[in-house]
Design a protein around this motif. Structure first.
Motif, PDB file in Angstrom:
ATOM      1  N   VAL A 283       0.998   8.073   4.772  1.00 41.58           N
ATOM      2  CA  VAL A 283       1.981   7.413   5.630  1.00 41.58           C
ATOM      3  C   VAL A 283       1.296   6.697   6.787  1.00 41.58           C
ATOM      4  CG1 VAL A 283       3.901   7.806   7.223  1.00 41.58           C
ATOM      5  CG2 VAL A 283       3.848   8.997   5.021  1.00 41.58           C
ATOM      6  N   MET A 284       0.278   7.337   7.355  1.00 43.86           N
ATOM      7  CA  MET A 284      -0.398   6.768   8.517  1.00 43.86           C
ATOM      8  C   MET A 284      -1.196   5.522   8.177  1.00 43.86           C
ATOM      9  SD  MET A 284       0.541   8.429  11.113  1.00 43.86           S
ATOM     10  CE  MET A 284      -0.598   7.672  12.272  1.00 43.86           C
TER      11      MET A 284
ATOM     12  N   SER B  64      -7.191  13.163   1.706  1.00 44.41           N
ATOM     13  CA  SER B  64      -7.426  11.871   1.082  1.00 44.41           C
ATOM     14  C   SER B  64      -6.584  10.838   1.799  1.00 44.41           C
ATOM     15  CB  SER B  64      -7.045  11.934  -0.401  1.00 44.41           C
ATOM     16  OG  SER B  64      -6.804  10.638  -0.917  1.00 44.41           O
ATOM     17  N   SER B  65      -6.979   9.575   1.688  1.00 44.68           N
ATOM     18  CA  SER B  65      -6.158   8.509   2.264  1.00 44.68           C
ATOM     19  C   SER B  65      -5.106   8.044   1.276  1.00 44.68           C
ATOM     20  CB  SER B  65      -7.047   7.327   2.675  1.00 44.68           C
ATOM     21  OG  SER B  65      -7.665   6.756   1.538  1.00 44.68           O
TER      22      SER B  65
ATOM     23  N   THR C  12       0.830  -1.212   0.000  1.00 40.32           N
ATOM     24  CA  THR C  12       0.000   0.000   0.000  1.00 40.32           C
ATOM     25  C   THR C  12       0.858   1.253   0.000  1.00 40.32           C
ATOM     26  OG1 THR C  12      -1.742  -1.162   1.222  1.00 40.32           O
ATOM     27  CG2 THR C  12      -1.834   1.236   1.217  1.00 40.32           C
ATOM     28  N   MET C  13       1.928   1.254   0.770  1.00 39.05           N
ATOM     29  CA  MET C  13       2.836   2.398   0.816  1.00 39.05           C
ATOM     30  C   MET C  13       3.476   2.644  -0.537  1.00 39.05           C
ATOM     31  SD  MET C  13       4.327   4.812   2.621  1.00 39.05           S
ATOM     32  CE  MET C  13       4.432   4.465   4.380  1.00 39.05           C
TER      33      MET C  13
ATOM     34  N   VAL D 238      -0.106  18.069   1.227  1.00 43.06           N
ATOM     35  CA  VAL D 238       0.497  17.956   2.556  1.00 43.06           C
ATOM     36  C   VAL D 238      -0.342  17.045   3.450  1.00 43.06           C
ATOM     37  CG1 VAL D 238       1.019  19.225   4.670  1.00 43.06           C
ATOM     38  CG2 VAL D 238       1.705  20.152   2.446  1.00 43.06           C
ATOM     39  N   LYS D 239      -1.643  17.233   3.452  1.00 36.45           N
ATOM     40  CA  LYS D 239      -2.512  16.403   4.275  1.00 36.45           C
ATOM     41  C   LYS D 239      -2.471  14.953   3.828  1.00 36.45           C
ATOM     42  CE  LYS D 239      -5.820  20.000   5.577  1.00 36.45           C
ATOM     43  NZ  LYS D 239      -7.236  20.439   5.508  1.00 36.45           N
ATOM     44  N   THR D 240      -2.446  14.746   2.531  1.00 37.29           N
ATOM     45  CA  THR D 240      -2.464  13.388   2.020  1.00 37.29           C
ATOM     46  C   THR D 240      -1.123  12.696   2.222  1.00 37.29           C
ATOM     47  OG1 THR D 240      -4.090  14.090   0.384  1.00 37.29           O
ATOM     48  CG2 THR D 240      -3.043  11.978   0.002  1.00 37.29           C
ATOM     49  N   VAL D 241      -0.028  13.461   2.264  1.00 32.47           N
ATOM     50  CA  VAL D 241       1.269  12.869   2.629  1.00 32.47           C
ATOM     51  C   VAL D 241       1.152  12.239   4.015  1.00 32.47           C
ATOM     52  CG1 VAL D 241       3.629  13.398   3.304  1.00 32.47           C
ATOM     53  CG2 VAL D 241       2.723  14.329   1.186  1.00 32.47           C
TER      54      VAL D 241
END
Length: 284
Positions: free
Chosen positions: A89-90, A136-137, A61-62, A82-85
């Motif tokens: 990762v999470m 976004s995920s 997935t990564m 930035v948010k999706t980075v």
């Protein structure tokens, strides 16, 4: 003072994104993986590829997220990127944690169909939170966001279209039943996601002709804390001139407005329109 406020808003935003990603990861690991279906996500594609690549789902997935993440950063803007980075990762990290804590986890429902249904319901909650935070995920969510921005497609439909190819990839590994479940799951996932998003953002354009015009104007401004526009209208039957008050309200404000009108002027003439897209074009 502003610095403290910024820290608080960053912590709040990060916490919301973390909870949303945890919900998505749980949906993938506890429902999608046991079903073996490939439903509308990069994680679904990762499940198929894990049959060919000797890597855990979290690692696949990564890797898959990286390319689409770069594309999303340049096409959807810095904030989205930035948010999706962070979420990209999470998500693998959460999957990795679940893999360690619950190795070889089996089906919670002992039903492939129920696993897919539970996945759709749970993952839609997490995805709707992310989309409404302009995030976004990763993976196919980025593709859907790009299609939404440049092709003006509903996010649910964009998710369904991009996810259908992933769903069909199940045919490379699994039986016909799993492929059909993947396709149907992808379709219904788009519908449910669309409902979560637009039910949250829905607005109503309410047009009212009432004898208590001034009272209504005061109610909209001071009680609903909303704005309104007043137009002069002429009745076709007797050519009588009346003013029509038009306001845009959300679901909660709409209910308050209707309660007010039923109480103060039940004979008022009211028309209601659903508004899904509002734009302000500044004068040049």
């Amino acid at each position: 003072m502003n610095l403290k406020t910024d820290y608080k808003s960053i912590i709040k935003e990060t916490s919301i994104l973390t909870v949303a990603v945890a919900i998505i990861a749980a949906a993938v690991y506890f429902f999608l993986v046991p079903s073996h279906a490939s439903v509308s996500s990069i994680s679904g594609l990762g499940i198929v590829l894990s049959n060919f690549i000797p890597l855990p789902l979290s690692a696949i997935t990564m890797i898959l997220n990286v390319v689409l993440l770069i594309i999303g950063f340049f096409t959807c803007g810095r904030e989205f990127g930035v948010k999706t980075v962070y979420t990209s990762v999470m998500l693998p990290l959460f999957l990795g944690v679940f893999e360690r804590i619950f190795p070889d986890f089996g089906s919670m429902t002992n039903s492939q169909e129920l696993d897919v249904l539970c996945y759709i319901l749970v993952v839609s909650v997490g995805l709707s939170i992310l989309f409404n935070r302009n995030a976004s995920s990763g993976g196919l969510d980025i593709v859907a966001k790009i299609m939404n921005k440049y092709l003006h497609m509903d996010l649910g439909k964009a998710m369904s279209l991009s996810g259908m190819c992933v769903a069909l990839s199940a045919a490379l590994v699994y039986d016909k039943k799993t492929v059909v479940l993947s396709v149907l799951g992808t379709y219904f996932n788009g519908l449910v996601l669309d409902h979560f998003i637009f039910d949250h953002n829905i607005k109503r354009r309410v047009c009212i002709i009432t004898k208590k015009e001034e009272e209504l104007r005061q109610f909209i401004i001071h009680d609903l804390h909303s704005g309104a526009t007043i137009y002069e209208s002429i009745g076709a039957y007797n050519m009588e001139k009346r003013n029509e008050i038009i306001t845009i309200v959300d679901k909660g404000e709409y209910q308050k407005l209707m309660n007010y009108m039923n109480r103060e002027d039940p004979k008022a003439f009211i028309t209601v329109y659903t508004v899904s897209d509002m734009r302000y074009q500044p004068k040049r």
